[in-house]
Scaffold this active site. Structure first.
Site, PDB file in Angstrom:
ATOM      1  N   CYS A   4     -89.731 -23.933  59.092  1.00 50.42           N
ATOM      2  CA  CYS A   4     -90.801 -23.818  58.155  1.00 50.42           C
ATOM      3  C   CYS A   4     -91.376 -22.445  58.047  1.00 50.42           C
ATOM      4  O   CYS A   4     -91.865 -21.914  59.115  1.00 50.42           O
ATOM      5  CB  CYS A   4     -92.151 -24.991  58.513  1.00 50.42           C
ATOM      6  SG  CYS A   4     -93.465 -24.733  57.385  1.00 50.42           S
ATOM      7  N   CYS A   7     -95.086 -22.278  59.228  1.00 47.85           N
ATOM      8  CA  CYS A   7     -95.267 -22.382  60.710  1.00 47.85           C
ATOM      9  C   CYS A   7     -94.745 -21.004  61.387  1.00 47.85           C
ATOM     10  O   CYS A   7     -95.382 -20.552  62.392  1.00 47.85           O
ATOM     11  CB  CYS A   7     -94.503 -23.411  61.265  1.00 47.85           C
ATOM     12  SG  CYS A   7     -95.261 -25.112  60.974  1.00 47.85           S
ATOM     13  N   ASP A  30    -100.751 -13.860  49.232  1.00 49.43           N
ATOM     14  CA  ASP A  30     -99.472 -14.307  48.730  1.00 49.43           C
ATOM     15  C   ASP A  30     -98.463 -13.273  48.319  1.00 49.43           C
ATOM     16  O   ASP A  30     -98.959 -12.219  47.999  1.00 49.43           O
ATOM     17  CB  ASP A  30     -99.736 -15.299  47.417  1.00 49.43           C
ATOM     18  CG  ASP A  30     -98.637 -15.924  46.886  1.00 49.43           C
ATOM     19  OD1 ASP A  30     -98.619 -17.277  47.126  1.00 49.43           O
ATOM     20  OD2 ASP A  30     -97.593 -15.430  46.544  1.00 49.43           O
ATOM     21  N   ASN A  86     -99.988 -27.396  45.151  1.00 47.69           N
ATOM     22  CA  ASN A  86     -99.082 -27.898  44.676  1.00 47.69           C
ATOM     23  C   ASN A  86     -98.326 -28.871  45.505  1.00 47.69           C
ATOM     24  O   ASN A  86     -98.347 -28.706  46.726  1.00 47.69           O
ATOM     25  CB  ASN A  86     -97.795 -27.126  44.197  1.00 47.69           C
ATOM     26  CG  ASN A  86     -98.373 -26.077  43.142  1.00 47.69           C
ATOM     27  OD1 ASN A  86     -99.009 -26.562  42.086  1.00 47.69           O
ATOM     28  ND2 ASN A  86     -98.152 -24.757  43.154  1.00 47.69           N
ATOM     29  N   GLY A  92     -93.901 -28.084  41.625  1.00 42.93           N
ATOM     30  CA  GLY A  92     -93.101 -27.055  41.976  1.00 42.93           C
ATOM     31  C   GLY A  92     -93.609 -26.550  43.360  1.00 42.93           C
ATOM     32  O   GLY A  92     -93.507 -25.318  43.720  1.00 42.93           O
ATOM     33  N   THR A  94     -92.806 -25.306  46.723  1.00 44.91           N
ATOM     34  CA  THR A  94     -91.737 -24.546  47.258  1.00 44.91           C
ATOM     35  C   THR A  94     -91.769 -24.339  48.820  1.00 44.91           C
ATOM     36  O   THR A  94     -90.694 -24.268  49.319  1.00 44.91           O
ATOM     37  CB  THR A  94     -91.549 -23.111  46.613  1.00 44.91           C
ATOM     38  OG1 THR A  94     -92.520 -22.317  46.958  1.00 44.91           O
ATOM     39  CG2 THR A  94     -91.382 -23.179  45.141  1.00 44.91           C
ATOM     40  N   HIS A  97     -95.401 -26.946  53.359  1.00 41.45           N
ATOM     41  CA  HIS A  97     -96.369 -26.860  54.479  1.00 41.45           C
ATOM     42  C   HIS A  97     -97.558 -26.653  53.784  1.00 41.45           C
ATOM     43  O   HIS A  97     -97.746 -25.638  52.966  1.00 41.45           O
ATOM     44  CB  HIS A  97     -96.315 -25.502  55.489  1.00 41.45           C
ATOM     45  CG  HIS A  97     -97.254 -25.443  56.578  1.00 41.45           C
ATOM     46  ND1 HIS A  97     -96.880 -25.316  57.814  1.00 41.45           N
ATOM     47  CD2 HIS A  97     -98.813 -25.297  56.470  1.00 41.45           C
ATOM     48  CE1 HIS A  97     -98.022 -24.932  58.416  1.00 41.45           C
ATOM     49  NE2 HIS A  97     -98.973 -25.213  57.793  1.00 41.45           N
ATOM     50  N   HIS A  99    -100.741 -25.955  51.539  1.00 40.99           N
ATOM     51  CA  HIS A  99    -101.586 -24.923  51.565  1.00 40.99           C
ATOM     52  C   HIS A  99    -102.348 -24.797  50.236  1.00 40.99           C
ATOM     53  O   HIS A  99    -101.882 -25.417  49.200  1.00 40.99           O
ATOM     54  CB  HIS A  99    -100.519 -23.664  51.273  1.00 40.99           C
ATOM     55  CG  HIS A  99     -99.281 -23.782  50.366  1.00 40.99           C
ATOM     56  ND1 HIS A  99     -98.136 -24.504  50.691  1.00 40.99           N
ATOM     57  CD2 HIS A  99     -99.139 -23.350  49.072  1.00 40.99           C
ATOM     58  CE1 HIS A  99     -97.504 -24.520  49.669  1.00 40.99           C
ATOM     59  NE2 HIS A  99     -97.804 -23.756  48.573  1.00 40.99           N
ATOM     60  N   HIS A 101    -103.874 -22.443  47.353  1.00 44.04           N
ATOM     61  CA  HIS A 101    -104.001 -21.073  46.652  1.00 44.04           C
ATOM     62  C   HIS A 101    -105.419 -20.681  46.206  1.00 44.04           C
ATOM     63  O   HIS A 101    -106.013 -21.828  45.687  1.00 44.04           O
ATOM     64  CB  HIS A 101    -103.039 -21.236  45.458  1.00 44.04           C
ATOM     65  CG  HIS A 101    -101.550 -21.323  45.686  1.00 44.04           C
ATOM     66  ND1 HIS A 101    -100.514 -20.381  45.570  1.00 44.04           N
ATOM     67  CD2 HIS A 101    -100.790 -22.685  45.718  1.00 44.04           C
ATOM     68  CE1 HIS A 101     -99.327 -20.953  45.769  1.00 44.04           C
ATOM     69  NE2 HIS A 101     -99.464 -22.437  45.965  1.00 44.04           N
TER      70      HIS A 101
HETATM   71  P1  5GP Z   1     -96.072 -23.254  46.106  1.00 42.17           P
HETATM   72  O1  5GP Z   1     -94.968 -22.825  45.143  1.00 42.17           O
HETATM   73  O2  5GP Z   1     -95.265 -24.004  47.433  1.00 42.17           O
HETATM   74  O3  5GP Z   1     -97.220 -23.713  45.938  1.00 42.17           O
HETATM   75  O4  5GP Z   1     -96.454 -21.887  46.818  1.00 42.17           O
HETATM   76  C1  5GP Z   1     -95.783 -21.255  47.940  1.00 42.17           C
HETATM   77  C2  5GP Z   1     -96.371 -19.787  47.735  1.00 42.17           C
HETATM   78  O5  5GP Z   1     -95.921 -19.037  48.722  1.00 42.17           O
HETATM   79  C3  5GP Z   1     -95.871 -19.005  46.569  1.00 42.17           C
HETATM   80  O6  5GP Z   1     -96.785 -18.697  45.650  1.00 42.17           O
HETATM   81  C4  5GP Z   1     -94.948 -17.809  47.100  1.00 42.17           C
HETATM   82  O7  5GP Z   1     -95.192 -16.580  46.453  1.00 42.17           O
HETATM   83  C5  5GP Z   1     -95.599 -17.823  48.503  1.00 42.17           C
HETATM   84  N1  5GP Z   1     -94.792 -17.151  49.583  1.00 42.17           N
HETATM   85  C6  5GP Z   1     -93.402 -17.227  49.801  1.00 42.17           C
HETATM   86  N2  5GP Z   1     -92.843 -16.848  50.824  1.00 42.17           N
HETATM   87  C7  5GP Z   1     -93.856 -16.118  51.363  1.00 42.17           C
HETATM   88  C8  5GP Z   1     -93.995 -15.326  52.311  1.00 42.17           C
HETATM   89  O8  5GP Z   1     -93.011 -15.050  52.954  1.00 42.17           O
HETATM   90  N3  5GP Z   1     -94.954 -14.440  52.623  1.00 42.17           N
HETATM   91  C9  5GP Z   1     -96.332 -14.736  52.024  1.00 42.17           C
HETATM   92  N4  5GP Z   1     -97.316 -14.201  51.974  1.00 42.17           N
HETATM   93  N5  5GP Z   1     -96.242 -15.674  50.766  1.00 42.17           N
HETATM   94  C10 5GP Z   1     -95.101 -16.145  50.601  1.00 42.17           C
HETATM   95 ZN    ZN Z   2     -95.243 -25.744  58.930  1.00 40.86          ZN
END
Ligand code: 5GP
Ligand code: ZN
Length: 113
Positions: A4, A7, A30, A86, A92, A94, A97, A99, A101
């Protein structure tokens, strides 16, 4: 949780730009910001998404929502900000875990979806 990404960030195996940390919560910038301020707030314990919030772990979510205004104040988001989580493929998500924003620092789009 093995494999993860968040994690691994909690463990320090992957570096991040931290803006807040306590025993239960980590917040970091981010990597691909969608607004001048784009911060992710996560529980240190692995919770997969909003779908995995339950009576046992909901206190951490409540705690996160006390931390978010502190981060917003530290980031000087006086004009307001948006909090987004999300959940699942249609949204969407990705990183699996939980989170939140925090997006701010400009007039955000009126479109939510
Ligand atoms: P999701 O699309 O799941 O809502 O948001 C995941 C977020 O994690 C995305 O905005 C993406 O830019 C961010 N993200 C992905 N990999 C990393 C990383 O290695 N470090 C940081 N700081 N953010 C990441
Ligand atoms: Zn995790």
């Amino acid at each position: 949780m093995e494999n993860c990404l968040f994690c691994k960030i909690v463990k320090g195996d992957i570096p991040s730009t931290k803006v807040y940390e306590d025993e239960k919560v980590l917040a970091f910038r981010d990597i691909a910001p969608m607004a001048p301020t784009h911060i992710l707030v996560i529980p240190k314990e692995h919770i997969g998404s909003v779908n995995e919030v339950n009576a046992e772990n909901a206190a951490i979510v409540a705690h996160i929502f006390t931390v978010i205004p502190q981060i917003a104040a530290a980031e000087k988001l006086e004009g307001g900000y948006r909090v987004v989580s999300n959940c699942g493929p249609d949204a969407g998500q990705t990183v699996h875990h939980l989170h939140f924003h925090i997006l701010g620092g400009k007039q955000l789009s009126a479109e939510m979806a």
